[in-house]
Write a protein that holds these residues in place. Structure first.
Motif, mmCIF file in Angstrom:
data_model
loop_
_atom_site.group_PDB
_atom_site.id
_atom_site.type_symbol
_atom_site.label_atom_id
_atom_site.label_comp_id
_atom_site.label_asym_id
_atom_site.label_seq_id
_atom_site.Cartn_x
_atom_site.Cartn_y
_atom_site.Cartn_z
ATOM 1 N N ASN A 244 0.810 -1.228 0.000
ATOM 2 C CA ASN A 244 0.000 0.000 0.000
ATOM 3 C C ASN A 244 0.840 1.273 0.000
ATOM 4 O O ASN A 244 0.349 2.349 0.340
ATOM 5 C CB ASN A 244 -0.976 0.039 1.183
ATOM 6 C CG ASN A 244 -2.026 -1.046 1.088
ATOM 7 O OD1 ASN A 244 -2.162 -1.695 0.051
ATOM 8 N ND2 ASN A 244 -2.761 -1.251 2.161
ATOM 9 N N LEU A 253 -5.966 2.890 0.478
ATOM 10 C CA LEU A 253 -6.699 1.991 -0.415
ATOM 11 C C LEU A 253 -7.863 1.339 0.333
ATOM 12 O O LEU A 253 -7.701 0.924 1.491
ATOM 13 C CB LEU A 253 -5.773 0.907 -0.960
ATOM 14 C CG LEU A 253 -4.645 1.379 -1.893
ATOM 15 C CD1 LEU A 253 -3.772 0.200 -2.285
ATOM 16 C CD2 LEU A 253 -5.215 2.051 -3.123
ATOM 17 N N LYS A 257 -9.005 -3.281 -2.409
ATOM 18 C CA LYS A 257 -7.817 -2.987 -3.203
ATOM 19 C C LYS A 257 -6.538 -3.178 -2.403
ATOM 20 O O LYS A 257 -5.443 -2.872 -2.875
ATOM 21 C CB LYS A 257 -7.885 -1.552 -3.749
ATOM 22 C CG LYS A 257 -9.077 -1.328 -4.693
ATOM 23 C CD LYS A 257 -9.199 0.105 -5.146
ATOM 24 C CE LYS A 257 -10.421 0.294 -6.039
ATOM 25 N NZ LYS A 257 -10.641 1.685 -6.452
ATOM 26 N N PRO A 335 -9.172 7.321 -3.100
ATOM 27 C CA PRO A 335 -9.311 5.862 -3.221
ATOM 28 C C PRO A 335 -10.317 5.429 -4.280
ATOM 29 O O PRO A 335 -10.091 4.452 -5.001
ATOM 30 C CB PRO A 335 -9.765 5.437 -1.815
ATOM 31 C CG PRO A 335 -9.256 6.507 -0.913
ATOM 32 C CD PRO A 335 -9.312 7.778 -1.700
#
Length: 342
Positions: A244, A253, A257, A335
């Motif tokens: 991430n 995220l 995801k 996001p």
């Protein structure tokens, strides 16, 4: 007229041009085969037309297997990139040629040719030879000729690529309007994404003989399923992610995801903050490398910190000066605008 392709495969020597293609085109639908040169889109169109034979698979039209039906018996209208008009025939004679080959009565041929000429808004040019017509007018005559025989399916093989940009733009709208008016099932091959996005009900994105993704223009643009589709449809920033993190910055995220290793974000979704402090949470410091001013829009090429990565952002043209003059720049990637790619 529902057209169904099932497991169509075609090889040229050791090269697989089409690999297990299955697809259904609904009655009255406008479908575009879109992809780079060599992806198999024209070969697939030629197999549908009967100009090439598939080694495996079937082509069905309303339940009828066309695999062994010659092109001349399929009742498909075809418009090629080259206009292929007979230079010694008038526009009317060119349009009526297919009906002449079918030995229709002269009165019927003349009436149908005049009707098609009116459909493509060239009634006053019926007695002109192709050499007396512009490129756009010649292509409209070719379209009228393909429609004159009342085909079950209309096939368009890059029909606009030989025309200049302004003629292409107007003619693609005219073709789409005619297709909607007649309700004819239509398949068009193109390598021009703007053509596909503006004309098609659905787009088949092809890559190396396979279907990379099938969907509407909005679905392909907003929900690409692969890096190839994301980069081929519009512009996309492709960014590597690890745990991430991108360029040492934590990305917020969403749960679906998490763990992504490659993400994408459209230039218009990159938010730029002018004068932001480098330490502001949620922001990634960037430096302006280049500005491409297009009037109503501007593309900014941004270096991300010291990572060696770059991001392209798109902003309104009127906002360009304030961004360029700002002492510090940072970007925000929301996001919901981030796409996970394979």
């Amino acid at each position: 007229m529902a057209l169904a392709l099932s497991h169509v495969t075609k090889r040229f020597g050791s090269t697989i041009a089409l690999n297990d293609i299955s697809l259904t085109v609904e009655r009255g639908e406008f479908i575009c085969f879109l992809g780079p040169s060599g992806c198999g889109k024209t070969t697939l169109l030629r197999i549908i037309a009967g100009l090439e034979l598939a080694e495996e698979g079937t082509v069905m039209l309303e339940g009828r297997d066309l695999s062994e039906t010659p092109a001349r018996h399929r009742n498909f209208g075809v418009v090629f990139q080259s206009y292929s008009l007979f230079p010694n025939m008038t526009a009317l004679r060119n349009i009526g040629y297919g009906l002449e080959c079918r030995r229709k009565p002269r009165a019927e041929i003349d009436a149908r040719a005049a009707e098609m000429l009116k459909l493509v808004e060239l009634s006053e040019h019926g007695n002109k030879l192709p050499s007396q017509l512009s490129g756009g007018q010649q292509q409209r005559i070719a379209l009228a000729r393909a429609l004159a025989t009342d085909p079950e399916v209309l096939l368009l093989d890059e029909p606009l690529s030989a025309l200049d940009a302004k003629v292409r733009e107007s003619l693609r709208l005219e073709i789409r309007e005619v297709q909607k008016r007649l309700g004819i099932t239509t398949i068009m091959v193109t390598h021009d994404q703007e053509e596909a996005l503006t004309m098609a009900d659905r787009i088949v994105v092809m890559d190396t003989g396979t279907i990379a993704q099938l969907g509407t223009a909005r679905e392909l643009y907003e929900q690409p399923t692969s890096r190839f589709v994301a980069e081929f449809i519009g512009r996309m920033n492709i960014l590597p992610v690890e745990n991430n993190l991108f360029a040492g910055q934590q990305l917020a995220l969403p749960s679906d995801k998490q763990g992504a290793t490659m993400i994408g974000i459209r230039p218009e979704d990159v938010r730029i903050h002018a004068g932001a402090a480098p330490s502001d949470p949620g922001l990634i410091p960037v430096k302006l490398r280049n500005t491409i001013y297009l009037g109503h829009l501007a593309h900014l090429v941004l270096d991300v910190g010291d990572s060696g990565k770059e991001i392209v952002a798109e902003i309104p043209g009127h906002a360009c000066k304030a961004i360029v003059d700002a002492p510090h720049l940072a970007i925000e990637m929301r996001p919901e605008t981030i796409k996970v790619l394979q």
